[in-house]
Scaffold this motif. Structure first.
Motif, short mmCIF file in Angstrom:
data_model
loop_
_atom_site.label_atom_id
_atom_site.label_comp_id
_atom_site.label_asym_id
_atom_site.label_seq_id
_atom_site.Cartn_x
_atom_site.Cartn_y
_atom_site.Cartn_z
N LYS A 1 -7.37 2.99 9.30
CA LYS A 1 -7.01 4.41 9.23
C LYS A 1 -5.64 4.64 9.89
O LYS A 1 -4.79 5.39 9.36
N GLN A 2 -5.40 3.98 11.01
CA GLN A 2 -4.12 4.12 11.71
C GLN A 2 -2.96 3.67 10.82
O GLN A 2 -1.91 4.32 10.74
N VAL A 3 -3.15 2.52 10.13
CA VAL A 3 -2.11 1.99 9.24
C VAL A 3 -1.83 2.96 8.11
O VAL A 3 -0.68 3.31 7.82
N LEU A 4 -2.89 3.45 7.42
CA LEU A 4 -2.71 4.35 6.28
C LEU A 4 -2.11 5.68 6.71
O LEU A 4 -1.25 6.24 6.02
N ASP A 5 -2.56 6.22 7.85
CA ASP A 5 -2.03 7.49 8.35
C ASP A 5 -0.55 7.38 8.67
O ASP A 5 0.21 8.35 8.51
N TYR A 6 -0.10 6.19 9.14
CA TYR A 6 1.33 6.02 9.48
C TYR A 6 2.18 5.93 8.21
O TYR A 6 3.28 6.48 8.15
N GLU B 1 -4.21 -5.88 2.31
CA GLU B 1 -3.51 -6.19 1.06
C GLU B 1 -4.45 -6.86 0.07
O GLU B 1 -4.45 -6.55 -1.12
N LYS B 2 -5.28 -7.79 0.55
CA LYS B 2 -6.24 -8.47 -0.33
C LYS B 2 -7.29 -7.50 -0.87
O LYS B 2 -7.77 -7.64 -1.98
N GLU B 3 -7.62 -6.47 -0.07
CA GLU B 3 -8.60 -5.47 -0.50
C GLU B 3 -7.96 -4.39 -1.37
O GLU B 3 -8.61 -3.44 -1.80
N ASP B 4 -6.66 -4.53 -1.65
CA ASP B 4 -5.92 -3.61 -2.52
C ASP B 4 -5.81 -2.20 -1.93
O ASP B 4 -5.74 -1.22 -2.67
N LEU B 5 -5.79 -2.09 -0.59
CA LEU B 5 -5.60 -0.79 0.06
C LEU B 5 -4.11 -0.49 0.23
O LEU B 5 -3.70 0.67 0.28
N ILE B 6 -3.31 -1.54 0.36
CA ILE B 6 -1.86 -1.39 0.51
C ILE B 6 -1.15 -2.43 -0.36
O ILE B 6 -1.72 -3.46 -0.71
#
Length: 809
Positions: A131-136, A165-170
């Motif tokens: 969540k911290q990564v996506l929020d940033y 990255e492997k889970e395709d979130l970023i």
């Protein structure tokens, strides 16, 4: 581990041990680049393995880790080591050659959130770190990996990013700052929360809202395909709150326009037998096959069925094609069958496109790679099949830097990955067919064309009868001219083949009789009328079309000889009603022009195509019913033991472009040597006749495939120094051979001798050939010579080792 083995990107044959500081240990794994001290310099190195200890010396510390994930799998390192050993080439430079250009210290990684990542953020269910990564990232749309790591204050941020990255979130993609490659951003439209203002709804605006509601997210590019004026229409909708416009990074797509999905056709009896023969041995691991099918027999469909079977098993496939001009056709067919599981790698891609394609492969986002020779290095871990189409083609041999042959490497990589390798060709190389004879390869045969279409009828025209003819008849004989007219009247297409570009290939001074030669090379210049220059095809040197003779200062230079440019102008004069196009290196040098020309041929927007060997193989144009070969003997008399083989292959391949549709094809082959066995074999399209005539010569002279050969190329700007150095190399080789005892009779050292073209780009060229039935003997002898104290590097002199050379020119 506290120490790592590193291959540095320098001309040194061995790897080096470095110490890893504690704070960098978690980032080090095989396949990752590191910055290391080497003497007084800092250089890029590639991690090969971890080490528990460092024996006998104090190891220097690495300075930095340059990647956030491995650029190639650990399983590929053994492959790189084999290449380094066999081709006698530094390991670090082998890895550098294998990776796409642009992987250097100045790569900057950028991160952006995927659609799946946005959905997960809204739906909750994320760990605090995710969540911290996506929020940033979200407010910025994208940010550099360095910024992200600095601001997230997380000790395991690298592992977290890799997992996301492997889970395709970023998405994480590399951008080359120094070469100007930039992140590609795309506008996406999503439904708005609540409209803040009511605006008038036109039919197009209503259609946009309906599309956005249906798809939930659509790119502006995709919307423009349906509604061309969408860019202007979405702004008021966004301001009123009906929709949201967001920007997000996307991968560059080098695959061009979309293709319609296809339905696999019913296989012929021969195709089905070939597929079953390979499939029956899938579980047995490595096996090499030679698929020798006549032109138009459906080899590509066999490839696709085998790839389908491999993909179904969860494995990956590498498909090699010899030239960029063939990739367009092959990737269209594979995309029609396999959709977005396909990536392409070739030199016409931009740096950004190549980096994105490589990352897709490394992250297992695709299962199939289609490309030219460098695709053999694709970072796959679980390869199920390797296919080499047109395996005989000389384009698979790299002629600069690491001089590898991708066809041979395909067999080696297949063996290391325990998977089948299919080499396909209508005109196999003598090397590959000898492997069939020796039972090293299994042969798969396709002896009939698809839909029972007959092979084209080939007529030989003796050019000696027209040596005194006037006008165009010496080049375009009346027989060929008549057939072109007949072809045009029927509404079909004609391919006119000449493997020589330019307008006039032998400009001659009418006063002193000397040809106009290049200032820096021992070759005649070629007139390019479209550019208004005389050009050297080796170094690129140009002279104005109004130049004077360098020998006698006369301005009477007569443009003798002919190339594709002159043939094109003749065709325009002879057939003014026909639509013409020319396809050679001159007309396809700009990005996208190759695909544009091929598309115009496929869509029947041209009637006559004048081309070089670019059009000679692999292409499938059903409307071409006539092929005219202007001069079949051009490469027959070159001072190279493979000259006959290349001539046969080229003629048989270009003849195979005719009659691939409903009408039977016709080939007019003009030649000065109609009785030569190679011309005869090409006329009959009989590979076995050629092979049985060619092999005795090779065997008697101990040339490949009956020996292994290394060519040593010595060049420099001072003729005397190059000659002396070549003599020293030969003397050292012979002295080392004397120490081999009984084995010395198994090795031949030929030379030193001046190369056929004695000077290129102001460098004088000498060469030595070392050949033997034993590859081990030849390699060990040349390695011993390279390590000999007498053979030190000398200023201005270059020594190049070419293992299994393709051209002796």
């Amino acid at each position: 581990m506290p120490y790592i083995s590193v291959a540095v990107s320098l001309p040194v044959m061995k790897s080096y041990t470095y110490k890893v500081p504690d704070h960098l240990q978690e980032f080090c794994s095989p396949g990752v680049r590191v910055l290391v001290p080497f003497g007084k310099r800092r250089v890029t190195g590639y991690i090969l393995a971890g080490q528990e200890s460092c024996e006998g010396f104090t190891a220097k510390k690495i300075l930095d880790v340059l990647d956030d994930h491995p650029l190639f799998p650990e399983s590929e390192i053994l492959f790189f080591k084999w290449i380094s050993d066999y081709y006698i080439y530094p390991l670090g430079d082998v890895i550098k050659a294998a990776l796409p250009s642009g992987f250097d210290r100045h790569d900057v990684s950028f991160v952006s959130v995927t659609q799946k990542g946005r959905a997960r953020l809204d739906a909750e269910g994320l760990t605090p770190g995710e969540k911290q990564v996506l929020d940033y990232i979200l407010p910025k749309e994208s940010c550099s990996l360095k910024q992200l790591k600095k601001n997230c204050q997380n000790t395991t941020i690298n592992a977290l990013i890799r997992r996301m990255e492997k889970e395709d979130l970023i998405w994480v993609s590399s951008v080359l700052k120094k070469d100007g490659a930039k992140i590609k951003k795309e506008k996406f439209i999503t439904p708005g929360d609540e409209p803040t203002t009511v605006i008038r709804m036109s039919k197009k605006r209503e259609k946009i809202l309906a599309l956005v509601k249906e798809k939930q997210e659509i790119s502006l590019t995709g919307l423009k395909v349906i509604i061309p004026t969408a860019p202007a229409l979405i702004k008021p909708l966004a301001l009123a709150g009906y929709i949201k416009i967001i920007q997000r990074q996307v991968f560059r797509d080098p695959l061009g326009e979309p293709v319609e999905p296809d339905t696999p056709p019913k296989l012929t009896f021969e195709q089905e037998a070939a597929v079953k023969q390979v499939e029956s041995k899938f579980n047995l691991g490595f096996c090499s096959y030679l698929l020798s099918g006549i032109t138009g027999s459906g080899k590509t469909e066999v490839y696709m069925r085998l790839v389908w079977d491999v993909i179904e098993k969860g494995k990956q496939a590498i498909v090699l094609v010899p030239e960029i001009s063939l990739i367009s056709q092959t990737e269209r067919r594979f995309r029609a069958r396999f959709g977005d599981k396909t990536a392409v790698i070739h030199s016409s891609l931009s740096q950004g496109e190549r980096l994105d394609q490589w990352r897709k492969i490394a992250l297992k986002k695709v299962s199939i790679v289609i490309g030219t020779r460098s695709s053999i290095f694709a970072p796959f871990e679980n390869i199920g099949i390797i296919i080499v189409d047109e395996e005989h083609d000389t384009s698979y041999k790299q002629e600069t830097g690491l001089r590898y042959n991708a066809r041979d490497l395909a067999v080696v990589r297949g063996k290391m990955n325990a998977c089948p390798v299919i080499l396909g060709s209508a005109t196999p190389s003598v090397q590959s067919y000898q492997n069939v004879v020796m039972k090293r390869f299994e042969e798969l045969k396709l002896e009939t064309r698809i839909n029972q279409h007959p092979l084209p009828g080939i007529t030989l025209v003796d050019l000696k009868k027209y040596k005194d003819a006037r006008g165009y008849d010496r080049i375009i004989t009346p027989q060929l001219s008549k057939e072109i007219r007949h072809c045009l009247d029927k509404g079909d297409q004609a391919l006119i083949f000449l493997n020589r570009r330019g307008f006039a290939t032998s400009p001659l001074c009418m006063d002193c009789g000397k040809s106009l030669s290049c200032k820096y090379c021992d070759v005649t210049m070629t007139l390019h009328k479209g550019l208004n220059v005389y050009q050297c095809h080796f170094c690129g040197y140009n002279r104005s079309v109004n130049t004077k003779c360098p020998s006698c200062n006369s301005s009477k230079i007569k443009p003798l000889g002919f190339g594709t440019e002159k043939v094109e102008s003749m065709m325009k004069a002879m057939f003014p009603d026909a639509r013409l196009t020319r396809m050679d290196q001159d007309t396809t040098s700009r990005k996208g022009t190759t695909i544009k020309i091929l598309k115009s041929i496929r869509n029947r927007n041209v009637d006559i195509i004048v081309g070089t060997q670019m059009l000679a193989k692999g292409h499938d144009f059903p409307s071409i019913t006539l092929v005219g070969v202007i001069c079949a003997d051009l490469s027959l008399s070159l001072p190279d033991f493979r000259a006959g083989e290349r001539t046969f292959q080229l003629l048989a391949q270009v003849a195979g472009r005719a009659g691939r549709g409903q009408s039977r094809g016709k080939v007019i082959m003009q030649t000065y040597n109609p009785e030569h066995f190679i011309i005869e074999a090409a006329k009959k399209q009989d590979f076995m006749e050629f092979f049985q005539n060619e092999v005795p010569y090779r065997k008697a002279l101990m040339y490949p495939p009956f020996s292994r050969m290394i060519q040593l190329k010595i060049s420099g700007s001072d003729f005397a120094k190059v000659k002396d150095y070549a003599a020293l190399v030969a003397q050292t080789l012979k002295a080392l051979l004397e120490k081999k005892g009984k084995q010395k009779t198994m090795v031949q050292i030929l030379g030193p001798i001046e190369a056929s073209i004695q000077k290129i780009s102001s460098r004088f060229r000498w060469q030595i050939l070392v050949k033997s039935p034993s590859s081990v003997l030849v390699n060990s002898l040349v390695k011993a010579m390279m390590d000999h104290p007498k053979i030190t590097s000398k200023s201005g002199i270059r020594l190049v080792v070419d293992v299994d050379p393709y051209s002796l020119m």
